[in-house]
Design a protein around this motif. Structure first.
Motif, PDB file in Angstrom:
ATOM      1  N   ASP A  19       0.807  -1.221   0.000  1.00  0.00           N
ATOM      2  CA  ASP A  19       0.000   0.000   0.000  1.00  0.00           C
ATOM      3  C   ASP A  19       0.838   1.267   0.000  1.00  0.00           C
ATOM      4  O   ASP A  19       0.326   2.363   0.285  1.00  0.00           O
ATOM      5  N   ALA A  20       2.116   1.163  -0.318  1.00  0.00           N
ATOM      6  CA  ALA A  20       2.977   2.347  -0.354  1.00  0.00           C
ATOM      7  C   ALA A  20       2.440   3.347  -1.381  1.00  0.00           C
ATOM      8  O   ALA A  20       2.065   2.969  -2.493  1.00  0.00           O
ATOM      9  N   SER A  21       2.404   4.613  -1.009  1.00  0.00           N
ATOM     10  CA  SER A  21       1.802   5.638  -1.870  1.00  0.00           C
ATOM     11  C   SER A  21       2.614   5.906  -3.128  1.00  0.00           C
ATOM     12  O   SER A  21       2.088   6.465  -4.098  1.00  0.00           O
ATOM     13  N   ASN A  22       3.880   5.513  -3.126  1.00  0.00           N
ATOM     14  CA  ASN A  22       4.724   5.742  -4.303  1.00  0.00           C
ATOM     15  C   ASN A  22       5.035   4.449  -5.066  1.00  0.00           C
ATOM     16  O   ASN A  22       5.986   4.381  -5.838  1.00  0.00           O
ATOM     17  N   LEU A  23       4.203   3.418  -4.842  1.00  0.00           N
ATOM     18  CA  LEU A  23       4.355   2.143  -5.553  1.00  0.00           C
ATOM     19  C   LEU A  23       3.189   1.960  -6.516  1.00  0.00           C
ATOM     20  O   LEU A  23       2.023   2.118  -6.137  1.00  0.00           O
ATOM     21  N   PHE A  24       3.504   1.599  -7.753  1.00  0.00           N
ATOM     22  CA  PHE A  24       2.493   1.385  -8.781  1.00  0.00           C
ATOM     23  C   PHE A  24       2.810   0.081  -9.509  1.00  0.00           C
ATOM     24  O   PHE A  24       3.968  -0.223  -9.782  1.00  0.00           O
ATOM     25  N   VAL A  25       1.765  -0.706  -9.801  1.00  0.00           N
ATOM     26  CA  VAL A  25       1.948  -2.035 -10.396  1.00  0.00           C
ATOM     27  C   VAL A  25       1.230  -2.112 -11.740  1.00  0.00           C
ATOM     28  O   VAL A  25       0.037  -1.807 -11.838  1.00  0.00           O
ATOM     29  N   ILE A  26       1.961  -2.528 -12.761  1.00  0.00           N
ATOM     30  CA  ILE A  26       1.400  -2.728 -14.096  1.00  0.00           C
ATOM     31  C   ILE A  26       0.961  -4.187 -14.221  1.00  0.00           C
ATOM     32  O   ILE A  26       1.794  -5.093 -14.094  1.00  0.00           O
ATOM     33  N   PRO A  27      -0.313  -4.447 -14.473  1.00  0.00           N
ATOM     34  CA  PRO A  27      -0.752  -5.847 -14.631  1.00  0.00           C
ATOM     35  C   PRO A  27      -0.287  -6.433 -15.962  1.00  0.00           C
ATOM     36  O   PRO A  27      -0.289  -5.746 -16.985  1.00  0.00           O
ATOM     37  N   ILE A  28       0.133  -7.697 -15.928  1.00  0.00           N
ATOM     38  CA  ILE A  28       0.533  -8.414 -17.150  1.00  0.00           C
ATOM     39  C   ILE A  28      -0.641  -9.312 -17.566  1.00  0.00           C
ATOM     40  O   ILE A  28      -1.181 -10.053 -16.742  1.00  0.00           O
ATOM     41  N   PRO A  29      -1.051  -9.258 -18.837  1.00  0.00           N
ATOM     42  CA  PRO A  29      -2.193 -10.062 -19.275  1.00  0.00           C
ATOM     43  C   PRO A  29      -1.849 -11.541 -19.476  1.00  0.00           C
ATOM     44  O   PRO A  29      -0.758 -11.886 -19.937  1.00  0.00           O
ATOM     45  N   VAL A  30      -2.819 -12.386 -19.132  1.00  0.00           N
ATOM     46  CA  VAL A  30      -2.774 -13.815 -19.428  1.00  0.00           C
ATOM     47  C   VAL A  30      -3.996 -14.135 -20.269  1.00  0.00           C
ATOM     48  O   VAL A  30      -5.103 -13.689 -19.950  1.00  0.00           O
ATOM     49  N   ILE A  31      -3.804 -14.875 -21.361  1.00  0.00           N
ATOM     50  CA  ILE A  31      -4.936 -15.246 -22.217  1.00  0.00           C
ATOM     51  C   ILE A  31      -5.222 -16.727 -22.036  1.00  0.00           C
ATOM     52  O   ILE A  31      -4.363 -17.580 -22.279  1.00  0.00           O
TER      53      ILE A  31
END
Length: 282
Positions: A19-31
């Protein structure tokens, strides 16, 4: 300087930093069966392996849409950040981190630093954690990247998989290695070399493969010659991971040992029941 840390959903992140305010996560797609799932948003590890076992088609993964990544970066700038360190899964597994280098001059108002972890999962999460801790201490960029390099250069992972077919079909391991494994009825130990998954050693049984991996970890501990952490990482195989942690703790009583799991993206390539044993500089 206000620094944001970006990573992707293949990183296994400790609870204390999620929950760090300066952390951002890019989701990787799975098909899977023609449907796109964004790791960590549309699907979690437990649910994924159930779907995987009942799928009619071999699952695949893809890079995130570049437009969505750019929008995320712009949103980070809008929050007042002027520097982004973007830590991602190995270029030997996905070309995503190399794609990010093409964006370094295209996001106004921010300096972007893509970073190839040359690994994934728990060790990559460890790098993210270290970067966040250093940002909190107002460390310089040089200090942050020096720490990331120390972790990356002193991380070793050994993989014991149930079935090599996923890696072969996904193009992450050569067909030759898989063919040899099938003919000799061996249990291979895989590892990362320069970010790519390769055949490390051929062992005759699962029990001997685990014993060999445990021994290699001890050798690496001596080579690293600095404080380390050990990780046991599993693909829907918690009971075996817990057993392995117990064995490692007996062999290395002073070691800090943590259990993590492979999410849908890495699970697609390694297959269900895979176990990773890893050592990393702290």
């Amino acid at each position: 300087m206000k620094i944001a840390i970006v990573t992707d959903s293949t990183a296994y992140l400790p609870d204390r930093i999620k929950d760090a305010s300066n952390l951002f996560v890019i989701p990787i797609p799975v098909i899977l069966d023609g449907k796109i799932y964004n790791e960590g948003i549309d699907i979690e590890a437990d649910e994924y392996y159930s779907l995987l076992n009942n799928s009619s088609e071999f699952p695949t993964t893809s890079q995130p849409a570049l437009g969505e990544v750019i929008e995320l970066y712009k949103g980070i700038v809008a929050k007042g950040f002027d520097t982004i360190i973007s830590i991602h899964l190995s270029a030997g597994i996905s070309g995503f981190v190399n794609t990010l280098f093409s964006l370094t001059d295209s996001i106004e108002g921010v300096t972007l630093y893509p970073y190839d972890s040359k690994i994934t999962s728990v060790p990559m999460g460890h790098m993210v954690e270290a970067a966040l801790d250093l940002v909190k201490k107002n460390a310089s960029l040089e200090e942050i990247f020096a720490k990331l390099d120390i972790i990356r250069d002193n991380t070793y992972a050994y993989l014991i998989v149930d079935d090599l077919n996923n890696l072969v079909r996904g193009g992450r391991l050569t067909n030759g290695a898989a063919l040899i494994a099938g003919l000799l009825k061996i249990k291979p130990i895989l590892t990362f070399e320069d970010g790519k998954i390769i055949l490390f050693e051929k062992i005759r049984s699962t029990k001997k493969a685990f014993a060999r991996a445990e021994n290699i970890i001890g050798q690496r501990d001596k080579e690293i010659n600095r404080p380390v952490k050990l990780y046991v990482i599993h693909a829907n195989n918690l009971a075996v991971a817990e057993e392995e942690k117990e064995k490692l703790q007996k062999q290395y009583p002073e070691a800090i040992i943590e259990i993590g799991h492979f999410g849908p993206v890495i699970g697609t390539h390694l297959g269900e029941k895979a176990i990773g044993i890893c050592i990393s500089a702290q």
